[in-house]
Design an enzyme around this catalytic site. Structure first.
Site, PDB file in Angstrom:
ATOM      1  N   HIS A 133      -4.355  -9.012   3.408  1.00 10.96           N
ATOM      2  CA  HIS A 133      -5.814  -9.040   3.532  1.00 10.96           C
ATOM      3  C   HIS A 133      -6.217  -9.939   4.692  1.00 10.96           C
ATOM      4  O   HIS A 133      -5.743 -11.070   4.795  1.00 10.96           O
ATOM      5  CB  HIS A 133      -6.454  -9.582   2.247  1.00 10.96           C
ATOM      6  CG  HIS A 133      -6.414  -8.612   1.108  1.00 10.96           C
ATOM      7  ND1 HIS A 133      -6.616  -8.988  -0.202  1.00 10.96           N
ATOM      8  CD2 HIS A 133      -6.207  -7.264   1.073  1.00 10.96           C
ATOM      9  CE1 HIS A 133      -6.525  -7.939  -0.985  1.00 10.96           C
ATOM     10  NE2 HIS A 133      -6.284  -6.876  -0.234  1.00 10.96           N
ATOM     11  N   HIS A 159      -2.303   2.460  -5.913  1.00  6.01           N
ATOM     12  CA  HIS A 159      -3.152   1.303  -5.668  1.00  6.01           C
ATOM     13  C   HIS A 159      -3.324   0.462  -6.935  1.00  6.01           C
ATOM     14  O   HIS A 159      -3.545  -0.748  -6.854  1.00  6.01           O
ATOM     15  CB  HIS A 159      -4.512   1.740  -5.116  1.00  6.01           C
ATOM     16  CG  HIS A 159      -5.012   0.846  -4.023  1.00  6.01           C
ATOM     17  ND1 HIS A 159      -4.333   0.671  -2.831  1.00  6.01           N
ATOM     18  CD2 HIS A 159      -6.106   0.051  -3.941  1.00  6.01           C
ATOM     19  CE1 HIS A 159      -5.005  -0.173  -2.064  1.00  6.01           C
ATOM     20  NE2 HIS A 159      -6.071  -0.571  -2.714  1.00  6.01           N
ATOM     21  N   ARG A 197       0.859  -1.177   0.000  1.00  4.32           N
ATOM     22  CA  ARG A 197       0.000   0.000   0.000  1.00  4.32           C
ATOM     23  C   ARG A 197       0.900   1.234   0.000  1.00  4.32           C
ATOM     24  O   ARG A 197       2.021   1.195   0.514  1.00  4.32           O
ATOM     25  CB  ARG A 197      -0.898   0.022   1.243  1.00  4.32           C
ATOM     26  CG  ARG A 197      -1.842  -1.175   1.365  1.00  4.32           C
ATOM     27  CD  ARG A 197      -2.645  -1.068   2.660  1.00  4.32           C
ATOM     28  NE  ARG A 197      -3.602  -2.170   2.807  1.00  4.32           N
ATOM     29  CZ  ARG A 197      -3.344  -3.290   3.480  1.00  4.32           C
ATOM     30  NH1 ARG A 197      -2.166  -3.461   4.073  1.00  4.32           N
ATOM     31  NH2 ARG A 197      -4.256  -4.251   3.568  1.00  4.32           N
ATOM     32  N   TYR A 239      -9.573 -10.655  -7.446  1.00  2.00           N
ATOM     33  CA  TYR A 239      -8.592 -10.770  -8.527  1.00  2.00           C
ATOM     34  C   TYR A 239      -8.849 -11.980  -9.421  1.00  2.00           C
ATOM     35  O   TYR A 239      -8.398 -12.002 -10.564  1.00  2.00           O
ATOM     36  CB  TYR A 239      -7.176 -10.804  -7.951  1.00  2.00           C
ATOM     37  CG  TYR A 239      -6.844  -9.545  -7.198  1.00  2.00           C
ATOM     38  CD1 TYR A 239      -6.663  -8.340  -7.864  1.00  2.00           C
ATOM     39  CD2 TYR A 239      -6.755  -9.540  -5.811  1.00  2.00           C
ATOM     40  CE1 TYR A 239      -6.398  -7.165  -7.181  1.00  2.00           C
ATOM     41  CE2 TYR A 239      -6.493  -8.376  -5.110  1.00  2.00           C
ATOM     42  CZ  TYR A 239      -6.316  -7.192  -5.801  1.00  2.00           C
ATOM     43  OH  TYR A 239      -6.065  -6.022  -5.116  1.00  2.00           O
ATOM     44  N   ARG A 283      -0.610  -1.951  -6.952  1.00  2.00           N
ATOM     45  CA  ARG A 283      -0.911  -3.030  -5.996  1.00  2.00           C
ATOM     46  C   ARG A 283      -1.868  -4.044  -6.620  1.00  2.00           C
ATOM     47  O   ARG A 283      -1.677  -5.255  -6.523  1.00  2.00           O
ATOM     48  CB  ARG A 283      -1.500  -2.418  -4.728  1.00  2.00           C
ATOM     49  CG  ARG A 283      -1.934  -3.419  -3.651  1.00  2.00           C
ATOM     50  CD  ARG A 283      -2.311  -2.636  -2.404  1.00  2.00           C
ATOM     51  NE  ARG A 283      -3.134  -3.383  -1.470  1.00  2.00           N
ATOM     52  CZ  ARG A 283      -2.646  -4.204  -0.533  1.00  2.00           C
ATOM     53  NH1 ARG A 283      -1.354  -4.396  -0.436  1.00  2.00           N
ATOM     54  NH2 ARG A 283      -3.453  -4.825   0.294  1.00  2.00           N
ATOM     55  N   LYS A 291      -2.449  -2.232   7.886  1.00  2.00           N
ATOM     56  CA  LYS A 291      -3.685  -1.770   8.519  1.00  2.00           C
ATOM     57  C   LYS A 291      -3.832  -2.368   9.915  1.00  2.00           C
ATOM     58  O   LYS A 291      -3.584  -3.545  10.121  1.00  2.00           O
ATOM     59  CB  LYS A 291      -4.892  -2.155   7.663  1.00  2.00           C
ATOM     60  CG  LYS A 291      -5.082  -1.277   6.426  1.00  2.00           C
ATOM     61  CD  LYS A 291      -6.391  -1.593   5.740  1.00  2.00           C
ATOM     62  CE  LYS A 291      -6.642  -0.649   4.577  1.00  2.00           C
ATOM     63  NZ  LYS A 291      -7.925  -0.933   3.910  1.00  2.00           N
TER      64      LYS A 291
END
Length: 305
Positions: free
Chosen positions: A268, A242, A147, A277, A245, A171
């Site tokens: 994730h 992004h 990120r 994806y 990414r 995160k």
């Protein structure tokens, strides 16, 4: 209600470890929510709030032409606030848990093709310290799927170059380990040896990527650098960090890497987030089929063979 907002601020900062942008959005949402409860619904204590109050607030926000995505974020903030109230024993029940959110259109993330990535990388140079820094950052962003916040916040102490790894705090301040390829190891070592000292000019910084003034690279600066390089490369899309990414994940999946490994690399929490994806790969597979198979389109039988 103001004291609950202050306590909630401490809660999401210390207990949840939210990033500054997310924290600010949640606090802004809850401030407006509490103002509405007091002025319109005349609720002055958390125990007085009902699910009808929440629905009334959400209906008002919807009437203000907010997008489904914005409405969903506001509801997420409200749910978080009511979980806080329950956790801290301010209330006996969570009245927000059963409130349904708006249906959102699932949009596939935009990616670069491998050809477009090659074009982008081809315009990166090492002609001066700034250009070498830019080259290292862009290549690292695509090669690792970081990120943009993770990239610009990389510190010298996060590098594990002797074993080919970097340590990331993503995160929620969750830690993960990212492997580095030989090209990235060489680029980082070269940047550290030849470029970073020239940018620092005797100044000190814990951050890996810095500006010519010796300050930490900002999100806005990196966005501008990437956008400029994409334009030079002749890429028509609006390229963002992004998008790099997304391209990283999509290209790995297309080459057969297991979805679970991609989930770990991206950081994730839920595999469902990574599964988007697979849809991109399926669409790309159909495009290739339509372009190459002799019977994919009408009037293209083997009569010309």
């Amino acid at each position: 209600m103001k004291k609950y907002l202050s306590e909630y601020d401490i809660y999401i900062s210390s207990e949840l470890g939210l990033q500054a942008n997310t924290r600010d959005s949640y606090l802004s949402d809850i401030k407006k929510y509490l103002e509405y409860l007091q002025t319109t619904r005349h609720r002055h204590h958390p125990e007085d709030i009902t699910d009808d109050d929440i629905r009334s607030f959400m209906a008002r926000e919807k009437r203000r032409y907010h997008s489904a995505k914005t409405i969903a974020r506001k509801l997420s903030s409200i749910r978080s606030f009511h979980r806080f109230l329950l956790t801290e024993k301010k209330v006996d029940d969570d009245v927000a848990k059963l409130i349904a959110g708006p249906k959102q259109e699932k949009r596939l993330p935009l990616i670069l093709s491998t050809e477009e990535v090659d074009k982008l990388l081809s315009v990166l140079t090492e002609k001066d310290p700034v250009e070498m820094r830019n080259k290292t950052m862009i290549e690292l962003a695509y090669d690792t799927g970081l990120r943009v916040s993770e990239l610009i916040n990389l510190k010298m102490s996060d590098l594990r170059l002797t074993v080919g790894l970097i340590q990331i705090y993503g995160k929620g301040n969750k830690e993960r380990i990212i492997p580095l390829g030989e090209l990235d190891l060489d680029a980082i070592e070269k940047y550290l040896r030849l470029t970073r000292p020239k940018l620092l000019k005797q100044r000190k910084s814990d951050y890996l990527f810095i500006t010519r003034r010796g300050k930490k690279m900002t999100r806005q600066n990196f966005n501008l650098i990437l956008k400029t390089k994409a334009q030079i490369a002749g890429i028509k899309k609006t390229v963002t960090p992004h998008m790099l990414r997304h391209s990283f994940a999509s290209h790995l999946l297309a080459r057969g890497l297991d979805l679970r490994f991609i989930q770990e690399l991206l950081g994730h929490q839920d595999i469902a987030t990574t599964e988007i994806y697979t849809h991109i790969t399926n669409i790309r597979l159909r495009e290739v089929y339509m372009q190459t198979h002799p019977r994919a389109k009408k009037g293209t039988d083997d009569e010309t063979l």
